[in-house]
Design a protein around this motif. Structure first.
Motif, short mmCIF file in Angstrom:
data_model
loop_
_atom_site.label_atom_id
_atom_site.label_comp_id
_atom_site.label_asym_id
_atom_site.label_seq_id
_atom_site.Cartn_x
_atom_site.Cartn_y
_atom_site.Cartn_z
N LEU A 91 1.81 9.62 -5.81
CA LEU A 91 2.42 10.90 -5.51
C LEU A 91 3.47 11.15 -6.55
O LEU A 91 3.37 12.24 -6.97
N LYS A 92 4.08 10.42 -6.83
CA LYS A 92 5.07 10.68 -7.94
C LYS A 92 4.50 11.17 -9.33
O LYS A 92 4.81 11.97 -10.09
N GLU A 93 3.14 10.39 -9.60
CA GLU A 93 2.43 10.81 -10.69
C GLU A 93 1.99 12.23 -10.63
O GLU A 93 1.96 12.81 -11.78
N GLN A 94 1.29 12.25 -9.42
CA GLN A 94 0.80 13.84 -9.35
C GLN A 94 1.85 14.94 -9.43
O GLN A 94 1.78 15.92 -10.08
N ARG A 95 3.08 14.51 -9.09
CA ARG A 95 4.32 15.65 -9.17
C ARG A 95 4.57 15.87 -10.38
O ARG A 95 5.04 16.95 -10.80
N GLU A 96 4.58 14.73 -11.34
CA GLU A 96 4.99 14.81 -12.50
C GLU A 96 4.04 15.50 -13.44
O GLU A 96 4.23 16.33 -14.43
N ALA B 270 0.87 -1.08 0.03
CA ALA B 270 0.11 -0.03 0.05
C ALA B 270 0.98 1.28 0.11
O ALA B 270 0.63 2.23 -0.78
N GLN B 271 2.05 1.18 0.75
CA GLN B 271 3.15 2.35 0.76
C GLN B 271 3.48 2.65 -0.60
O GLN B 271 3.77 3.78 -1.01
N GLU B 272 3.94 1.56 -1.28
CA GLU B 272 4.53 1.62 -2.68
C GLU B 272 3.36 2.12 -3.52
O GLU B 272 3.86 3.34 -4.36
N ARG B 273 2.16 1.86 -3.54
CA ARG B 273 1.22 2.29 -4.36
C ARG B 273 1.12 4.07 -4.15
O ARG B 273 0.76 4.61 -5.08
N HIS B 274 0.90 4.14 -2.98
CA HIS B 274 0.64 5.70 -2.65
C HIS B 274 2.16 6.51 -3.07
O HIS B 274 1.88 7.46 -3.42
N GLU B 275 3.24 6.04 -2.88
CA GLU B 275 4.29 6.67 -3.51
C GLU B 275 4.16 6.76 -5.03
O GLU B 275 4.53 7.88 -5.40
N ASP B 276 3.83 5.82 -5.64
CA ASP B 276 3.69 5.94 -7.17
C ASP B 276 2.68 7.11 -7.59
O ASP B 276 2.94 7.69 -8.39
#
Length: 253
Positions: free
Chosen positions: A174-179, A166-172
């Motif tokens: 957030l990364k897409e949102q930042r991009e 779940a933490q890895e999915r959340h980080e992915d």
């Protein structure tokens, strides 16, 4: 009035007093009393005799005969083919001698001797002599000697794995949102074009503001004047920002 002190004499004391009759209130009588009496009387008359009031009597010719209520057993019935009767061996005669000296590998002494049971260790936990098993008292290291002692349970490992995924999915995410929300640098030509547009808008709003009458009495005109002043103030701030800074970043979307 204390004893020895008599009331003062008066002529009214010679008048005989009338007897006062105490009037009692009428006795309470429930309105359900007749119904209760009738119901109790009807219940009493239902079972005046021993047993039920009406019994079906058997006819005279069907009188009770001797041993008619006993269970009958058929003695002459042959045994069934499926039932196997096992007969016991006959009793030995007095003249028969038992067999002696037959060799065998069975240790008869060990089978006949009773092995005493080992007593369970106990502990006395009070001054009155109450006992309990030493194993359940908590004084013996019972659970620390297990094979899985000190290891992480299976359900905790599974829960940690689910939390990691779940933490890895959340980080992915957030990364897409930042991009998607990454900043873009404005070139010099775009900055000048935006600055010229802001100045033209300011001139337009100022011209509209100057066209207002000197005396404003209605509420709508006062609101329009305030709106124009706020628009001019915001445009001045934007123009000042674009003139001060040469490098400006804006969202890419």
């Amino acid at each position: 009035m204390p004893e020895g002190v008599k009331p003062p004499e008066s002529i009214y004391n010679c008048i005989p007093e009338k007897e006062r009759k105490i009037e009692k209130p009428p006795l309470y009588m429930s309105k359900h009393r007749p119904a209760v009496l009738l119901e109790s009387k009807s219940n009493k008359d239902a079972r005046r005799t021993m047993g039920p009031a009406k019994i079906m009597v058997s006819p005279p010719d069907n009188y009770l005969k001797k041993r008619s209520t006993e269970a009958r057993v058929c003695k002459n019935t042959p045994p069934s083919k499926h039932v196997r009767t096992v007969r016991k061996p006959p009793v030995p005669l007095r003249t028969e001698v038992p067999l002696m000296g037959i060799p065998t590998k069975k240790a008869c002494l060990n089978t006949t001797v009773m092995v005493p049971k080992k007593p369970h260790p106990t502990i006395v936990d009070s001054n009155k002599g109450s006992k309990q098993l030493l194993e359940n008292s908590g004084l013996v290291p019972k659970y620390s000697r297990k094979k899985d002692y000190g290891q992480v349970p299976e359900y905790l490992l599974q829960r940690n794995e689910e939390e990691r995924i779940a933490q890895e999915r959340h980080e992915d995410f957030l990364k897409e949102q930042r991009e998607q929300a990454s900043m873009k640098n404005l070139s010099e030509e775009e900055r000048q074009a935006v600055l010229e547009t802001l100045k033209k808008n300011w001139d337009k709003v100022q011209h509209e503001y100057q066209c207002l009458p000197l005396i404003i009495e209605t509420l709508s005109r006062k609101t329009h004047k305030l709106r124009l002043e706020e628009a001019m103030t915001q445009l001045e701030r934007d123009i000042n920002l674009f003139e001060r800074f040469k490098t400006i970043y804006i969202p890419s979307n």
